[in-house]
Write a protein that holds these residues in place. Structure first.
Motif, PDB file in Angstrom:
ATOM      1  N   LEU A   9       5.806   8.684   1.950  1.00 20.83           N
ATOM      2  CA  LEU A   9       5.461   7.402   1.334  1.00 20.83           C
ATOM      3  C   LEU A   9       4.293   7.998   0.192  1.00 20.83           C
ATOM      4  O   LEU A   9       3.730   8.948   0.431  1.00 20.83           O
ATOM      5  CB  LEU A   9       4.726   6.764   2.452  1.00 20.83           C
TER       6      LEU A   9
ATOM      7  N   ASP B  31       0.831   6.589  -1.273  1.00 19.93           N
ATOM      8  CA  ASP B  31      -0.429   5.802  -0.974  1.00 19.93           C
ATOM      9  C   ASP B  31      -0.758   5.203  -2.234  1.00 19.93           C
ATOM     10  O   ASP B  31      -1.380   5.750  -3.027  1.00 19.93           O
ATOM     11  CB  ASP B  31      -1.588   6.427  -0.455  1.00 19.93           C
TER      12      ASP B  31
ATOM     13  N   ARG C 269       0.716  -1.052   0.069  1.00 19.31           N
ATOM     14  CA  ARG C 269      -0.067   0.031   0.100  1.00 19.31           C
ATOM     15  C   ARG C 269       1.154   1.193   0.055  1.00 19.31           C
ATOM     16  O   ARG C 269       0.467   2.118  -0.858  1.00 19.31           O
ATOM     17  CB  ARG C 269      -0.908  -0.103   1.188  1.00 19.31           C
ATOM     18  N   TYR C 270       1.916   1.185   0.972  1.00 21.73           N
ATOM     19  CA  TYR C 270       2.604   2.408   0.806  1.00 21.73           C
ATOM     20  C   TYR C 270       4.076   2.342   0.319  1.00 21.73           C
ATOM     21  O   TYR C 270       4.683   1.399   0.789  1.00 21.73           O
ATOM     22  CB  TYR C 270       2.820   2.969   2.415  1.00 21.73           C
TER      23      TYR C 270
END
Length: 97
Positions: A18, A20, A3-4
């Motif tokens: 990060l 997303d 996800r990140y």
């Protein structure tokens, strides 16, 4: 896909900046577009200046300054590309079934 995704060029663990990868595609695209167009505008402004004297240290610092948002934009485009390829593969699987 995780996800990140950490931004490229940041070697700290844990990473604090990060992407997303589950954010809406239009949001990811807008962020990439903003960063890439900003760098493009700065470089075009400098290119159209007829006289500009700088030394090697200033050029090195400037290159690093514009490389950071450009790299961020490329990282965002990589995430978008992975998402689009995943969507295309899912669509292909669905149409074959």
């Amino acid at each position: 896909m995780e996800r990140y995704t950490p931004l490229t060029g940041i070697d700290l663990v844990p990473a604090s900046l990060l992407i997303d990868s589950e954010a809406p595609l239009d949001v990811l695209h807008a962020m990439a577009d903003y960063r890439i167009r900003t760098v493009t505008q700065v470089l075009e402004n400098i290119a159209f200046r007829s006289e500009m004297e700088t030394d090697a240290v200033i050029l090195s610092d400037f290159a690093q300054l514009v490389a950071i948002p450009l790299r961020d934009g490329c990282d965002l485009m990589d995430v978008i590309g992975r998402r689009l390829r995943m969507q295309a593969a899912e669509t292909e699987e669905t149409s074959v079934s």
